[in-house]
Motif scaffolding. Structure first.
Motif, PDB file in Angstrom:
ATOM      1  N   ASN A 173       0.404  -1.289  -0.239  1.00  0.00           N
ATOM      2  CA  ASN A 173       0.031   0.158  -0.273  1.00  0.00           C
ATOM      3  C   ASN A 173       0.848   1.686  -0.335  1.00  0.00           C
ATOM      4  OD1 ASN A 173      -2.132   1.504  -0.146  1.00  0.00           O
ATOM      5  ND2 ASN A 173      -2.570   1.561   1.785  1.00  0.00           N
ATOM      6  N   LEU A 174       2.310   1.320  -0.773  1.00  0.00           N
ATOM      7  CA  LEU A 174       3.319   2.416  -0.850  1.00  0.00           C
ATOM      8  C   LEU A 174       2.263   2.967  -1.835  1.00  0.00           C
ATOM      9  CD1 LEU A 174       6.185   0.563  -0.220  1.00  0.00           C
ATOM     10  CD2 LEU A 174       5.279   1.244   1.913  1.00  0.00           C
ATOM     11  N   THR A 175       2.478   4.522  -1.570  1.00  0.00           N
ATOM     12  CA  THR A 175       1.715   4.904  -3.694  1.00  0.00           C
ATOM     13  C   THR A 175       2.956   5.979  -3.160  1.00  0.00           C
ATOM     14  OG1 THR A 175       1.035   7.329  -1.637  1.00  0.00           O
ATOM     15  CG2 THR A 175      -0.427   5.275  -2.360  1.00  0.00           C
ATOM     16  N   VAL A 176       4.324   5.955  -2.808  1.00  0.00           N
ATOM     17  CA  VAL A 176       6.049   7.159  -2.976  1.00  0.00           C
ATOM     18  C   VAL A 176       6.538   6.178  -3.494  1.00  0.00           C
ATOM     19  CG1 VAL A 176       6.908   8.361  -1.901  1.00  0.00           C
ATOM     20  CG2 VAL A 176       4.379   9.025  -1.619  1.00  0.00           C
ATOM     21  N   VAL A 177       7.438   6.491  -4.895  1.00  0.00           N
ATOM     22  CA  VAL A 177       9.043   5.537  -5.262  1.00  0.00           C
ATOM     23  C   VAL A 177       9.573   6.548  -4.407  1.00  0.00           C
ATOM     24  CG1 VAL A 177       9.661   5.238  -7.037  1.00  0.00           C
ATOM     25  CG2 VAL A 177       7.434   5.012  -7.078  1.00  0.00           C
ATOM     26  N   GLU A 178      10.468   6.103  -3.775  1.00  0.00           N
ATOM     27  CA  GLU A 178      11.394   6.728  -3.296  1.00  0.00           C
ATOM     28  C   GLU A 178      12.647   5.527  -4.279  1.00  0.00           C
ATOM     29  OE1 GLU A 178      12.699   7.931   1.289  1.00  0.00           O
ATOM     30  OE2 GLU A 178      10.336   7.606   0.835  1.00  0.00           O
ATOM     31  N   GLN A 179      13.420   6.839  -3.769  1.00  0.00           N
ATOM     32  CA  GLN A 179      15.155   6.756  -5.099  1.00  0.00           C
ATOM     33  C   GLN A 179      15.929   5.918  -4.641  1.00  0.00           C
ATOM     34  OE1 GLN A 179      15.000   6.640  -8.461  1.00  0.00           O
ATOM     35  NE2 GLN A 179      16.471   5.636  -9.028  1.00  0.00           N
ATOM     36  N   ARG A 180      15.998   5.936  -3.036  1.00  0.00           N
ATOM     37  CA  ARG A 180      17.367   4.868  -2.501  1.00  0.00           C
ATOM     38  C   ARG A 180      16.666   3.714  -2.663  1.00  0.00           C
ATOM     39  NH1 ARG A 180      16.402   7.304   3.270  1.00  0.00           N
ATOM     40  NH2 ARG A 180      14.397   7.252   3.636  1.00  0.00           N
ATOM     41  N   TYR A 181      15.203   3.729  -1.795  1.00  0.00           N
ATOM     42  CA  TYR A 181      14.561   3.025  -1.597  1.00  0.00           C
ATOM     43  C   TYR A 181      15.147   1.544  -3.581  1.00  0.00           C
ATOM     44  CZ  TYR A 181      13.865   3.463   2.966  1.00  0.00           C
ATOM     45  OH  TYR A 181      13.698   3.749   4.245  1.00  0.00           O
ATOM     46  N   VAL A 182      15.151   2.243  -4.428  1.00  0.00           N
ATOM     47  CA  VAL A 182      14.978   1.007  -5.553  1.00  0.00           C
ATOM     48  C   VAL A 182      16.187   1.151  -5.328  1.00  0.00           C
ATOM     49  CG1 VAL A 182      14.742   1.709  -7.715  1.00  0.00           C
ATOM     50  CG2 VAL A 182      12.977   2.696  -6.778  1.00  0.00           C
ATOM     51  N   LYS A 183      16.941   1.545  -5.502  1.00  0.00           N
ATOM     52  CA  LYS A 183      18.371   1.998  -5.970  1.00  0.00           C
ATOM     53  C   LYS A 183      19.216   0.689  -5.107  1.00  0.00           C
ATOM     54  CE  LYS A 183      19.886   5.511  -8.083  1.00  0.00           C
ATOM     55  NZ  LYS A 183      21.354   6.649  -7.597  1.00  0.00           N
ATOM     56  N   ARG A 184      18.353   0.437  -3.479  1.00  0.00           N
ATOM     57  CA  ARG A 184      19.362  -0.862  -2.562  1.00  0.00           C
ATOM     58  C   ARG A 184      18.058  -2.159  -3.361  1.00  0.00           C
ATOM     59  NH1 ARG A 184      17.306  -3.282   1.726  1.00  0.00           N
ATOM     60  NH2 ARG A 184      15.430  -2.323   1.589  1.00  0.00           N
ATOM     61  N   ASN A 185      17.004  -1.817  -3.216  1.00  0.00           N
ATOM     62  CA  ASN A 185      16.426  -2.617  -3.332  1.00  0.00           C
ATOM     63  C   ASN A 185      16.658  -4.386  -5.083  1.00  0.00           C
ATOM     64  OD1 ASN A 185      14.609  -2.719  -1.236  1.00  0.00           O
ATOM     65  ND2 ASN A 185      13.078  -1.818  -2.846  1.00  0.00           N
ATOM     66  N   THR A 186      16.783  -3.252  -5.798  1.00  0.00           N
ATOM     67  CA  THR A 186      17.604  -3.707  -6.603  1.00  0.00           C
ATOM     68  C   THR A 186      18.821  -4.288  -6.850  1.00  0.00           C
ATOM     69  OG1 THR A 186      16.387  -1.575  -8.464  1.00  0.00           O
ATOM     70  CG2 THR A 186      18.477  -3.308  -9.402  1.00  0.00           C
ATOM     71  N   ALA A 187      19.942  -3.572  -5.817  1.00  0.00           N
ATOM     72  CA  ALA A 187      20.834  -4.446  -5.292  1.00  0.00           C
ATOM     73  C   ALA A 187      21.209  -5.436  -4.752  1.00  0.00           C
ATOM     74  CB  ALA A 187      22.268  -3.292  -4.720  1.00  0.00           C
ATOM     75  N   LYS A 188      20.009  -5.875  -3.495  1.00  0.00           N
ATOM     76  CA  LYS A 188      20.280  -6.784  -3.214  1.00  0.00           C
ATOM     77  C   LYS A 188      19.494  -8.064  -4.037  1.00  0.00           C
ATOM     78  CE  LYS A 188      18.755  -6.185   1.199  1.00  0.00           C
ATOM     79  NZ  LYS A 188      17.977  -6.701   2.561  1.00  0.00           N
ATOM     80  N   ILE A 189      18.313  -7.249  -4.588  1.00  0.00           N
ATOM     81  CA  ILE A 189      17.738  -8.573  -5.378  1.00  0.00           C
ATOM     82  C   ILE A 189      18.750  -9.210  -6.357  1.00  0.00           C
ATOM     83  CG2 ILE A 189      16.140  -9.072  -7.566  1.00  0.00           C
ATOM     84  CD1 ILE A 189      14.449  -6.855  -5.347  1.00  0.00           C
ATOM     85  N   ALA A 190      19.585  -8.261  -6.796  1.00  0.00           N
ATOM     86  CA  ALA A 190      20.661  -8.246  -7.837  1.00  0.00           C
ATOM     87  C   ALA A 190      21.365  -9.764  -6.848  1.00  0.00           C
ATOM     88  CB  ALA A 190      21.339  -7.784  -8.982  1.00  0.00           C
ATOM     89  N   LYS A 191      22.377  -9.674  -6.058  1.00  0.00           N
ATOM     90  CA  LYS A 191      23.110 -10.493  -5.074  1.00  0.00           C
ATOM     91  C   LYS A 191      22.713 -11.483  -4.680  1.00  0.00           C
ATOM     92  CE  LYS A 191      25.441 -10.122  -0.706  1.00  0.00           C
ATOM     93  NZ  LYS A 191      25.529  -8.961  -0.029  1.00  0.00           N
ATOM     94  N   TYR A 192      21.163 -11.943  -4.550  1.00  0.00           N
ATOM     95  CA  TYR A 192      20.147 -13.368  -3.753  1.00  0.00           C
ATOM     96  C   TYR A 192      20.514 -13.801  -5.780  1.00  0.00           C
ATOM     97  CZ  TYR A 192      16.198 -15.598  -2.470  1.00  0.00           C
ATOM     98  OH  TYR A 192      15.390 -16.858  -2.422  1.00  0.00           O
ATOM     99  N   CYS A 193      20.303 -12.800  -6.411  1.00  0.00           N
ATOM    100  CA  CYS A 193      19.948 -13.670  -7.867  1.00  0.00           C
ATOM    101  C   CYS A 193      21.568 -14.545  -8.040  1.00  0.00           C
ATOM    102  CB  CYS A 193      19.375 -12.684  -8.591  1.00  0.00           C
ATOM    103  SG  CYS A 193      17.970 -12.168  -8.395  1.00  0.00           S
TER     104      CYS A 193
END
Length: 97
Positions: free
Chosen positions: A60-80
């Motif tokens: 239920n989030l309506t705001v995109v925060e760039q810092r979280y997008v970058k952090r999540n992308t890096a964590k998911i890439a590492k996991y993958c």
């Protein structure tokens, strides 16, 4: 009158001969990390944006925060990289915040 019929016939022939664009369906829950890594950049962006929107709607989030997008992308890439056979949706659910 005949001229109008000829023009209508030519226009109709062009409409019939126009190539149809193909639709591509992607089953998001079946994409593995390895599959995702093998896609072209345009498809990766499409899937990444869809996944981001899907995940944000579940929280239920309506705001995109760039810092979280970058952090999540890096964590998911590492996991993958560590688990290429893992489902991409599982990687997102376990690593995104």
């Amino acid at each position: 009158m005949i001229r109008k019929l000829i023009l209508a016939g030519v226009a109709g022939a062009f409409m019939i001969a126009a190539p149809a664009s193909a639709q591509v369906q992607i089953e998001m829950n079946q994409i593995t990390c390895k599959d995702f890594a093998g896609y072209d950049p345009e498809t990766q962006d499409f899937i990444g944006n869809w996944m981001r929107g899907y995940w944000m709607s579940t929280k239920n989030l309506t705001v995109v925060e760039q810092r979280y997008v970058k952090r999540n992308t890096a964590k998911i890439a590492k996991y993958c990289k560590k688990l290429p056979k893992a489902a991409l949706m599982d990687a997102i659910q376990k690593n995104a915040r």
